[in-house]
Design a protein around this motif. Sequence first.
Motif, PDB file in Angstrom:
ATOM      1  N   LEU A 413       0.847  -1.198   0.000  1.00 43.74           N
ATOM      2  CA  LEU A 413       0.000   0.000   0.000  1.00 43.74           C
ATOM      3  C   LEU A 413       0.880   1.244   0.000  1.00 43.74           C
ATOM      4  O   LEU A 413       1.713   1.422   0.892  1.00 43.74           O
ATOM      5  N   ARG A 414       0.683   2.104  -1.019  1.00 50.52           N
ATOM      6  CA  ARG A 414       1.525   3.312  -1.131  1.00 50.52           C
ATOM      7  C   ARG A 414       0.716   4.552  -0.778  1.00 50.52           C
ATOM      8  O   ARG A 414      -0.278   4.874  -1.446  1.00 50.52           O
ATOM      9  N   PHE A 415       1.143   5.239   0.272  1.00 51.43           N
ATOM     10  CA  PHE A 415       0.489   6.500   0.640  1.00 51.43           C
ATOM     11  C   PHE A 415       1.066   7.619  -0.218  1.00 51.43           C
ATOM     12  O   PHE A 415       2.265   7.634  -0.503  1.00 51.43           O
ATOM     13  N   LYS A 416       0.182   8.544  -0.592  1.00 54.95           N
ATOM     14  CA  LYS A 416       0.648   9.622  -1.470  1.00 54.95           C
ATOM     15  C   LYS A 416       1.672  10.487  -0.743  1.00 54.95           C
ATOM     16  O   LYS A 416       2.636  10.955  -1.334  1.00 54.95           O
ATOM     17  N   PRO A 437       6.121  -1.456   8.353  1.00 54.53           N
ATOM     18  CA  PRO A 437       6.365  -0.263   7.533  1.00 54.53           C
ATOM     19  C   PRO A 437       7.368  -0.547   6.421  1.00 54.53           C
ATOM     20  O   PRO A 437       8.260  -1.392   6.578  1.00 54.53           O
ATOM     21  N   GLY A 438       7.247   0.184   5.321  1.00 57.23           N
ATOM     22  CA  GLY A 438       8.122  -0.024   4.164  1.00 57.23           C
ATOM     23  C   GLY A 438       9.600   0.147   4.493  1.00 57.23           C
ATOM     24  O   GLY A 438      10.451  -0.483   3.879  1.00 57.23           O
ATOM     25  N   HIS A 447       6.778   5.810   2.273  1.00 60.01           N
ATOM     26  CA  HIS A 447       5.463   5.851   1.614  1.00 60.01           C
ATOM     27  C   HIS A 447       4.631   4.586   1.801  1.00 60.01           C
ATOM     28  O   HIS A 447       3.424   4.636   1.684  1.00 60.01           O
ATOM     29  N   HIS A 448       5.311   3.447   2.060  1.00 65.17           N
ATOM     30  CA  HIS A 448       4.576   2.182   1.975  1.00 65.17           C
ATOM     31  C   HIS A 448       4.342   1.501   3.323  1.00 65.17           C
ATOM     32  O   HIS A 448       5.115   1.686   4.264  1.00 65.17           O
TER      33      HIS A 448
END
Length: 473
Positions: A413-416, A437-438, A447-448
Motif C-alpha cells: 500500500l503506497r500512501f501519497k 512499515p516499508g 510511503h509504503h
Amino acid sequence: MDWKPDRQSHLTIHVQIIEWMKTRIERGDWTVGTKLPTQRKLAAQFEVNRSTINLALDELKADGLLESKVGSGTFVANNSWNILLNKSQPNWQQHIEASIHKPNYHTIQLINEFEQKDHIIRLGTGELSPELLPTKKIERSLKSLSLESRAIGYSEPQGSKKLRSVLCEYLKKRGIDTAQENILIVSGALQALQLIAIGLLEEGAIIFQDNPSYLNSIHPFQSAGMRMIPVQRDGNLPDTLRIAKRKKQSLFYCVPTLQNPTGCNWTIGERQTLYHTCKQLQIPIIEDDVYHELLFEPSSSPALKSFDQSGQVLYVGSVSKTLSPGLRIGWVVAPQSVIQRLADIKMQTDYGSSAVSQEIVAQWLSSGLYESHILQLREQLKLRATFVENILEEQFKHIATWKKSEGGFYIWLRFKEPIVNKAFFLNLLKKNVLINPGYIYDTSDLHHIRLSYAYASLEELTVGLNSLIEVIS
Ligand SMILES: Cc1ncc(COP(=O)(O)O)c(C=O)c1O
C-alpha cells in the motif's frame, strides 16, 4: 572465620577479600542488615593492613552491597542477584556489540515482541492465521505416523531420504527436474539463505537484489560482510551487473513469484531476461520461491530454476507459507557440490532439521493432503484479499494507491504523502495495531506499508484499517 587470603594467588589480596565477602552474601551467610566486624578486627583476622580492608570495603560499597552508617559500622545493604551477577559476569554488552551478526532493526524487534500479544491486531504479518493452518489435520497425521526404527534419529546430512525423494516428484510439477543428491533439507528457507551466505561467498561479495527486499529485514548476507546492491531490472541491468561484478564475487537474490514485500509477480519475459543475463555474466541466482503455490490464478510464472540446465540457480522452497511455519522445513535445490558444502555447514550448525517435521511433510506431500489443503487455502486467501481491497476502495482511494493482489499474503500500500515513519508505526501500536512499515525493506521508504490479509480475522482487518485511517487523519 578462619579464612585468610592466599599470598601465592594471582589475585591481589583486596580482590580475594572482595570475592570472599561476596560469597558470604551470595550464599546468605551474611543476610541484609548483617553488621561486619570492625576494620581493625578484619585486618587482624586476615593478617593484612587496614588500608587493604578499607579498599575492599570501599569497592563493595560502590557496588551497593555494603553501606556504612556513621557511628554504627558497616552493614550488608543488598544481596540482589542482579548486583551480584553484574559484578561477577563478563561485560556481555561489549560482547554483544562487537559480535558479527547484525541486530534486528528496533521496529522489527517491536514487531516480534508485539506479535505474540493476543490483543494486538496484526496488519502486516507474514504468517497464516491460525484459522488457516490445518492444525487438526496435522495432529491426525502425527497420530497416524508409523515410524521406522531410525526415523527419529539424526538424519543424513542432506536430510531424510524419504522427504527428498517425495520432493523430487513434487518439484516436477514446478518444472524442476532434479535428483535426491541435489536437494538439501533445511530448517526453513531462512536457514538456506544463511547457509548460502556463510558457505558460498567471500567477505565483501556483492548481492544484487530488487528494492525493496525481504533481505533488508533479516540481514543474513549483510551480517556475513556482504554488500547489498539494489538494482533496477531495466535495459541497463547487464551493464550494472557487469561493472559491479568485475570487482567482486557476486550473486543475484530474487523472489520472482509473489515478491515479499510488494506481492509483485514477474512476467515470463522478466524471468527469462534475468535468467539469461545472469547466465551470460556467470552470476549465480538465488530464487526464493516460498509463495508460488499461493498464486490465485494459474498464470505463466515458471520458476527460473525450470530454465536452468547448467546449475546457475540455487532454488529455495519451504512449507512455511502454505502448511506450517512452525514445522521449520524448507529445501535448497542446487548442484551437488554446492549441496554437499551447505550440508557440511548445516551439520556443524544443527545436525539436521527436525526428523518428526520431515516425516510429516513427506506424508503431506506424498498423500495428496498437501495439494487439497493448498486448493482450499488459495480460495480463503482470495476471499480475504477481496475483502481488504473493498475496504481500501471505500476508505483509502484518496490517500493511497495499490495493485490488485495476484496471490500470496500482501498488498503493498503506497500512501501519497511520506507519512510512514517510526512515529507513525508507534502511534498505531498505541492503538494496538501492528504494521510492517516499508522502511524495514528499504530504509529510505516513507510511503509504503506491507499490508497482509493472511493473519488478522476479517473483523480485525476492518478495525485495524479504521485505526489506520484515524492515525492518518
Ligand atoms: C521471501 C521469503 N523468503 C524466506 C522466508 C523465510 O521462510 P521460512 O519460514 O521458510 O524460513 C520468508 C518469510 O517471511 C520470505 O518471505
